[in-house]
Motif scaffolding. Structure first.
Motif, PDB file in Angstrom:
ATOM      1  N   ASP A  72       0.859  -1.188   0.000  1.00 36.97           N
ATOM      2  CA  ASP A  72       0.000   0.000   0.000  1.00 36.97           C
ATOM      3  C   ASP A  72       0.894   1.236   0.000  1.00 36.97           C
ATOM      4  O   ASP A  72       1.626   1.485   0.961  1.00 36.97           O
ATOM      5  N   LEU A  73       0.851   2.002  -1.096  1.00 35.20           N
ATOM      6  CA  LEU A  73       1.727   3.176  -1.222  1.00 35.20           C
ATOM      7  C   LEU A  73       1.197   4.372  -0.429  1.00 35.20           C
ATOM      8  O   LEU A  73       1.832   5.422  -0.371  1.00 35.20           O
ATOM      9  N   ASN A  74       0.010   4.211   0.146  1.00 36.15           N
ATOM     10  CA  ASN A  74      -0.595   5.305   0.902  1.00 36.15           C
ATOM     11  C   ASN A  74      -1.118   4.745   2.232  1.00 36.15           C
ATOM     12  O   ASN A  74      -2.295   4.851   2.557  1.00 36.15           O
ATOM     13  N   ALA A  75      -0.204   4.132   2.982  1.00 33.66           N
ATOM     14  CA  ALA A  75      -0.590   3.441   4.216  1.00 33.66           C
ATOM     15  C   ALA A  75      -0.905   4.456   5.314  1.00 33.66           C
ATOM     16  O   ALA A  75      -0.649   5.653   5.177  1.00 33.66           O
ATOM     17  N   MET A  76      -1.437   3.936   6.397  1.00 31.85           N
ATOM     18  CA  MET A  76      -1.956   4.834   7.425  1.00 31.85           C
ATOM     19  C   MET A  76      -1.552   4.335   8.807  1.00 31.85           C
ATOM     20  O   MET A  76      -1.381   3.148   9.023  1.00 31.85           O
ATOM     21  N   GLN A  95      -1.178  -0.062  12.671  1.00 30.57           N
ATOM     22  CA  GLN A  95      -1.755   0.178  11.338  1.00 30.57           C
ATOM     23  C   GLN A  95      -3.030  -0.627  11.146  1.00 30.57           C
ATOM     24  O   GLN A  95      -3.346  -1.055  10.056  1.00 30.57           O
ATOM     25  N   HIS A 104      -5.367   0.567   6.460  1.00 31.90           N
ATOM     26  CA  HIS A 104      -4.411   0.655   5.351  1.00 31.90           C
ATOM     27  C   HIS A 104      -3.027   0.225   5.816  1.00 31.90           C
ATOM     28  O   HIS A 104      -2.136   1.050   5.960  1.00 31.90           O
ATOM     29  N   ARG A 287       0.002  10.420   6.607  1.00 35.32           N
ATOM     30  CA  ARG A 287      -0.040   9.086   6.001  1.00 35.32           C
ATOM     31  C   ARG A 287       1.358   8.685   5.534  1.00 35.32           C
ATOM     32  O   ARG A 287       2.205   9.524   5.238  1.00 35.32           O
ATOM     33  N   LEU A 288       1.573   7.385   5.496  1.00 32.69           N
ATOM     34  CA  LEU A 288       2.875   6.858   5.115  1.00 32.69           C
ATOM     35  C   LEU A 288       2.891   6.685   3.593  1.00 32.69           C
ATOM     36  O   LEU A 288       2.494   5.642   3.071  1.00 32.69           O
ATOM     37  N   VAL A 289       3.312   7.731   2.909  1.00 33.66           N
ATOM     38  CA  VAL A 289       3.299   7.712   1.445  1.00 33.66           C
ATOM     39  C   VAL A 289       4.640   7.163   0.954  1.00 33.66           C
ATOM     40  O   VAL A 289       5.699   7.656   1.334  1.00 33.66           O
ATOM     41  N   THR A 290       4.575   6.107   0.148  1.00 35.04           N
ATOM     42  CA  THR A 290       5.806   5.451  -0.315  1.00 35.04           C
ATOM     43  C   THR A 290       5.976   5.655  -1.826  1.00 35.04           C
ATOM     44  O   THR A 290       5.028   5.484  -2.589  1.00 35.04           O
ATOM     45  N   ASP A 291       7.174   5.998  -2.216  1.00 30.88           N
ATOM     46  CA  ASP A 291       7.515   6.176  -3.629  1.00 30.88           C
ATOM     47  C   ASP A 291       7.580   4.793  -4.299  1.00 30.88           C
ATOM     48  O   ASP A 291       8.286   3.899  -3.804  1.00 30.88           O
TER      49      ASP A 291
END
Ligand SMILES: [Zn+2]
Length: 484
Positions: A72-76, A95, A104, A287-291
């Motif tokens: 999930d590139l937009n984890a929470m 999480q 997420h 939010r944990l946004v991942t490239d």
């Protein structure tokens, strides 16, 4: 008792092998002076702000990719509220959250394969892997000051791996736990040491009257920290639920513990539900946004996993399926064998030496495999000098015993003790003729057809040559003399 079919799911917590904690820069070092590694963040002081550990995120993604999960590139991050004396913050950053809008985790659905003892491969689904922080530790001793609190573990990074309820027997549960532990070791994301508490397993189990009936009510058994305890606890709980249903009672949803001495599961508390924890999105975190490029880089550098390594050992080194299984079972053993095999002229023979001699020796060794003194290159060399006829197999065992005890290389031992094989046929024939002369009666019987006596003569010759005669040459010379 009626026949029931179990439905099992596992929740495995593993401590990530990062240098620092999940949301602060404190070092992760649990077994040290109490409260040595603490700061306002991991103690939950007002106003302290958590910052996620990039390495921990990388490890969680690496684990997810190894278990075929969707990232999930937009984890929470969510906050799980509960009071416990070892949790000074009064909540845990995690999480998970019960409601789909909060749900997420960094890794979504995935799977792993296990191989049953009959060779059947079963695919077990992974529901999710989420990151969270660990609590501290309470130490209860008999001192007059009572219980103590150590916060070193507060905020250490964890991943929780949740499987689908796809497991159909305690045996399958053990294989699943083993496979996950193996993958943790192969990927290097956790030390996965059960004695040190790096990895902890909870088992959920329910039973039903047929394989297609709806799931029954489940019990969750906490902290099953060995393969044996996992298998025994699930078996004991299965039996208990069967007896309960047969007596016309209902199974009550609850959290249990397993007592290995009594081989019984007992209730700790009735099962709490998600609303009890008052989850909400963690207000201190975005939010944990991942490239996606970061994920691809991790995928590209994913190390070889157990199944692939086993297949490679069979293909490249010609070892049997069984040998490949034993050699790839533990990561450190597989690395060791792989390194030794690269320079070995007969990897199949090397595999035999590792399995029968080295691993047998390790069983008696304090400190286990990591404490062995034998270098991979040295065992490879030992096999090579058996292959080229420098020493025979019998002498090799003596040399190995010395290598195992001292860590010396085989060439040095052979030279030091004068163990080079005698391949001079004249010299061997002289020893054979001596033995024959001393045992003329028996030799006549051997010549007359009593083949069983051959072993006796070979044994005598080997003894008189200090074990150094080439056994094949001894045999050939004996055969030739018998025909004279
Ligand atoms: Zn800290």
């Amino acid at each position: 008792m009626s026949k029931y079919f179990p439905v099992i799911g596992l929740e495995i917590h593993c401590q990530l092998a990062t240098r620092t904690k999940m949301f602060c820069g404190c070092e992760v070092e649990v077994n040290t002076e109490p409260n040595k590694h603490v700061c306002p963040v991991c103690l939950g002081f007002p106003g302290a702000m958590p910052v996620p550990n990039k390495k921990a995120v990388e490890y969680a993604i690496r684990l997810g990719l190894a278990l075929n999960c969707k990232i999930d590139l937009n984890a929470m991050w969510t906050r799980k509220n509960y009071f416990y004396p070892d949790l000074p913050k009064g909540y845990q950053i995690t999480q998970t959250g019960g409601l789909p809008i909060y749900d997420h985790p960094i890794c979504g659905k995935g799977w792993l394969d296990i191989t049953l003892s009959d060779g059947t491969v079963r695919r077990i689904g992974i529901t999710r892997i989420h990151m969270e922080e660990d609590a501290g530790k309470l130490i209860h001793d008999m001192s007059p000051t009572g219980s103590h609190f150590d916060a070193n573990r507060c905020g250490t990074p964890l991943c929780e791996i949740v499987t689908e309820p796809d497991i159909r027997s305690p045996e399958e549960a053990v294989l699943t736990f083993k496979k996950i532990k193996q993958i943790l070791e192969y990927t290097g994301v956790s030390h996965a040491n059960m004695e040190n508490g790096n990895i902890r397993c909870d088992g959920n189990i329910s039973i039903r009257p047929s394989e297609d009936a709806p799931f029954g009510t489940r019990a969750e058994i906490k902290n099953l920290n060995s393969f044996t305890n996992l298998e025994k606890a699930l078996t004991a709980e299965m039996l208990l639920q069967s007896v309960t249903l047969d007596a016309g009672h209902e199974v009550v949803q609850c959290t249990k513990r397993y007592d290995p001495n009594a081989d019984k599961t007992t209730m700790i508390r009735s099962k709490e539900d998600a609303p009890d924890y008052k989850y909400f999105p963690e207000p201190d975190m975005v939010r944990l946004v991942t490239d996606p490029a970061f994920v691809e880089e991790i995928r590209r550098t994913l190390p070889e996993l157990p199944d692939a390594r086993r297949a490679r050992f069979i293909k490249d080194y010609g070892v049997t399926e069984y040998d490949a299984q034993v050699l790839s079972d533990e990561h450190n053993v597989s690395e060791w064998f792989d390194q030794a095999a690269k320079t070995c002229k007969n990897p199949k023979m090397l595999a035999n030496w590792v399995i029968s001699e080295l691993l047998r020796g390790v069983k008696e060794l304090e400190g286990g495999f990591d404490a062995i003194k034998v270098q991979p290159e040295h065992l490879s060399r030992l096999v090579n000098i058996i292959e080229d006829g420098t020493i025979n197999g019998k002498i090799a065992k003596q040399v190995f015993a010395d290598m195992f005890a001292t860590g010396k290389d085989p060439d040095a031992i052979v030279k030091e003790k004068g163990l080079v094989q005698i391949t001079d046929s004249g010299a061997i024939e002289k020893v054979v003729r001596d033995v024959v002369a001393k045992n003329a009666g028996q030799f006549a019987e051997f010549k007359g057809g009593k083949v069983a006596l051959k072993g006796f003569f070979v044994g005598q010759v080997m003894k008189n040559s200090g074990g150094k005669a080439n056994p094949k040459m001894v045999n050939d010379i004996l055969d030739r003399l018998a025909k004279e």
